[in-house]
Design a protein around this motif. Sequence first.
Motif, PDB file in Angstrom:
ATOM      1  N   GLY A  95       0.810  -1.215   0.000  1.00  0.00           N
ATOM      2  CA  GLY A  95       0.000   0.000   0.000  1.00  0.00           C
ATOM      3  C   GLY A  95       0.846   1.269   0.000  1.00  0.00           C
ATOM      4  O   GLY A  95       0.339   2.356  -0.239  1.00  0.00           O
ATOM      5  N   CYS A  96       2.135   1.121   0.267  1.00  0.00           N
ATOM      6  CA  CYS A  96       3.023   2.292   0.268  1.00  0.00           C
ATOM      7  C   CYS A  96       3.959   2.274  -0.935  1.00  0.00           C
ATOM      8  O   CYS A  96       5.031   2.890  -0.897  1.00  0.00           O
ATOM      9  N   GLU A  97       3.573   1.579  -1.992  1.00  0.00           N
ATOM     10  CA  GLU A  97       4.484   1.372  -3.123  1.00  0.00           C
ATOM     11  C   GLU A  97       4.999   2.674  -3.732  1.00  0.00           C
ATOM     12  O   GLU A  97       6.132   2.755  -4.161  1.00  0.00           O
ATOM     13  N   GLU A  98       4.142   3.686  -3.780  1.00  0.00           N
ATOM     14  CA  GLU A  98       4.536   4.916  -4.494  1.00  0.00           C
ATOM     15  C   GLU A  98       5.093   5.988  -3.565  1.00  0.00           C
ATOM     16  O   GLU A  98       5.292   7.121  -3.959  1.00  0.00           O
ATOM     17  N   VAL A  99       5.332   5.620  -2.316  1.00  0.00           N
ATOM     18  CA  VAL A  99       5.851   6.577  -1.342  1.00  0.00           C
ATOM     19  C   VAL A  99       7.374   6.633  -1.458  1.00  0.00           C
ATOM     20  O   VAL A  99       8.019   5.601  -1.582  1.00  0.00           O
ATOM     21  N   PRO A 100       7.973   7.829  -1.430  1.00  0.00           N
ATOM     22  CA  PRO A 100       9.438   7.864  -1.427  1.00  0.00           C
ATOM     23  C   PRO A 100       9.987   7.234  -0.144  1.00  0.00           C
ATOM     24  O   PRO A 100       9.440   7.459   0.946  1.00  0.00           O
ATOM     25  N   ALA A 101      11.042   6.466  -0.285  1.00  0.00           N
ATOM     26  CA  ALA A 101      11.559   5.716   0.869  1.00  0.00           C
ATOM     27  C   ALA A 101      12.021   6.633   1.991  1.00  0.00           C
ATOM     28  O   ALA A 101      12.019   6.248   3.149  1.00  0.00           O
ATOM     29  N   SER A 102      12.401   7.882   1.637  1.00  0.00           N
ATOM     30  CA  SER A 102      12.868   8.801   2.683  1.00  0.00           C
ATOM     31  C   SER A 102      11.752   9.168   3.654  1.00  0.00           C
ATOM     32  O   SER A 102      12.018   9.615   4.758  1.00  0.00           O
ATOM     33  N   SER A 103      10.491   8.994   3.245  1.00  0.00           N
ATOM     34  CA  SER A 103       9.398   9.373   4.147  1.00  0.00           C
ATOM     35  C   SER A 103       8.992   8.224   5.066  1.00  0.00           C
ATOM     36  O   SER A 103       8.104   8.382   5.893  1.00  0.00           O
ATOM     37  N   LEU A 104       9.640   7.074   4.935  1.00  0.00           N
ATOM     38  CA  LEU A 104       9.357   5.960   5.839  1.00  0.00           C
ATOM     39  C   LEU A 104      10.054   6.184   7.176  1.00  0.00           C
ATOM     40  O   LEU A 104      11.041   6.920   7.261  1.00  0.00           O
ATOM     41  N   SER A 105       9.543   5.530   8.225  1.00  0.00           N
ATOM     42  CA  SER A 105      10.214   5.616   9.523  1.00  0.00           C
ATOM     43  C   SER A 105      11.511   4.805   9.483  1.00  0.00           C
ATOM     44  O   SER A 105      11.724   3.994   8.581  1.00  0.00           O
ATOM     45  N   HIS A 106      12.345   5.031  10.482  1.00  0.00           N
ATOM     46  CA  HIS A 106      13.629   4.325  10.572  1.00  0.00           C
ATOM     47  C   HIS A 106      13.410   2.802  10.532  1.00  0.00           C
ATOM     48  O   HIS A 106      14.088   2.079   9.799  1.00  0.00           O
ATOM     49  N   GLY A 107      12.450   2.324  11.319  1.00  0.00           N
ATOM     50  CA  GLY A 107      12.174   0.888  11.365  1.00  0.00           C
ATOM     51  C   GLY A 107      11.672   0.352  10.026  1.00  0.00           C
ATOM     52  O   GLY A 107      12.058  -0.735   9.601  1.00  0.00           O
TER      53      GLY A 107
END
Lengths: 271, 385
Positions: free
Chosen positions: A153-165
């Motif tokens: 569901g987060c496929e199109e999200v830039p990886a930099s906006s993910l949390s550290h974990g």
Amino acid sequence: MSDAESKRLDPNVRQTAAEKATGDRTDTLLRTDGLVKTFGGFTATDEIDFGVDEGELRCLIGPNGAGKSTLLKLITGTLTPTDGRIYYDGHDITGLAPNERVGRGISMKFQVPSVYGDLTVRENARLPVQQFADGEERRRLVAESIEAAGLAGCEEVPASSLSHGQQQQLEISMVASLEPDLLLLDEPVAGLSVEERSEIADRVTRLNDEEGIAFVVIEHDTDFVAEIADKVTVLHEGDIFREGSTEEIESDPAIQRIYLGTDGDSGGDRR
Amino acid sequence: MATEPSTGEHSGSPLARLRRRLEGPNTVGNSRRYWVGFAVAVLALVALPIATGGTGAQFSLFLVLALLGLSLSLVWGYAGVLSFGQVVFFGIGAYTFGVVSINFPTPGGITGAVIAGTVAGAVVAGLLGYFMFYGGVRNVYVTIITLVSTLVMLTFMSQTAGSEWTIGEAALGGFNGMPAIPLLTLGVEGVFTFQFVFNDYEVFVPLLGTRTFDPFYYLSLVVLLLAYLGLRVLVNTDFGRVLVAIREDEDRTMMFGYNVERAKLVAFTIGGGLAGLAGVLYAARNVYIDPSVFQLYFATLPVVWVSVGGRKSLLGAVVATIGVEYVRLALGGELALVAVGALLLLSILFLPGGIVPWIDERLSGSQVPVADVDGPDARAEVSDS
């Protein structure tokens, strides 16, 4: 796991050192033989003879400067040893470039989560997969990789906006999608919450149990080590100080002196 | 944005297949609206000489330089290798074209000279790249080496005035340069040949009457279009994605099993070939080449174009090259120098990603469902290092 060439199974063929150390007739997947790395006058690793069996989950501990990261970098090939050999799956890989070792089945997750921040989760997951899968299979593997990281569901999200974990999970997915035989993790739970730490522990033990991937994990977090490790290796001043089960290592007073501190009762996170 | 096609790669009409190859996460403009705008822009460029009453001869310089800008966009913007050496390959392409065409001034010979100049740019880039990348030279040291290469070429070519620096019929000419490069005539004798420079064509345009135009303008426009579309396809392939991955994190990419030295070398060589081709067209357009193309000022211009337009955008390189060069020519002299410097500073301070990606973001809006991930303020700053 290893390619069974008939030549190597023939008992009349003389074995090379690499085949004797890590060939088809041994359980050892990786073996270092007298591995020395010096930086100027400083000896980072001092004739280390380190081995990992197929499908084993090994933790590598030791105080700062013990040579853990150097040993990992020697195994991946980002550092060249001053002396000694590295054998892997029946071959001498000492002279191979890092990317060639990845091709042989050695994969690594860096200490700092190294996902591509500007790229989307999908592009991240696609990169390791695209070199060996195409079309429908590629789509399936990419989707599985994202799913395994818990990022569906987060496929199109830039990886930099993910949390550290989440970034740690994504990177583990990416390195695991290469289907390695040996996976090296450098402090995979540093800076993570208790919850995220147990998710990573589950993930690592599952990959180890279900896919038979052997692991070498550098970790300071002794609870984490106790939870996952088959066997623990303690490095001290560039050499192997002890090797044994978690219980043996935890109860060894000499290790408590060098690593856990002289009081011996502080078993917590030393970072 | 970056969706994998849900159907197979080989389904759909030829146009749809072509469009799928041209589109991907590594280029701006992945929509029907973009391609309509693109077609309008191309038609405007086609009509420009007629509409402005000129021949297009002047404007063709911008198109040739845009090709040089594209070469840096690939090398720096996609492979992450900041090269000040694109003018080296540009100049070598130009000089090679000059030497070969002066020695073989027939249409076939000149056509061969075009190819030789392009190949020379690629070969020199390949050699320099081989020693740099396989020698473990990285990051800012690549920039320094390429910068020094331009100065070495400037010094070397400036001292070639003597008669010993004559290759066949062609004298390199030192600081005075190499005049009398044959007029660009392509084709094979006896089959078909066409002279592209100094050959004003008269065409009757309905409503406007008879107009003259410069065939070289259209040649450079076609070459630029093909290079742009070709690079769009390239950067959206698996290989292009590896280049972007190397730009973002070289060590991580190597530890995914990729041969980063080879990938950078391939990109650098293609960039050298493109710069060489640009140099060929530059020398053909001016029928003259001199060592000033190796000067520091000229060497920095591609970096300015690509920075201003947006280094991660091929379109940005083209648009900014044409824009900056137009302004530079209009102002002229010292004022142009100040304007270019100011433009670079302003774009670095206020639009570090470049103009074209900024416009693209405004037009397409933020499509990122950040709220789905971690709350509205979770999106980290995307800094352009």
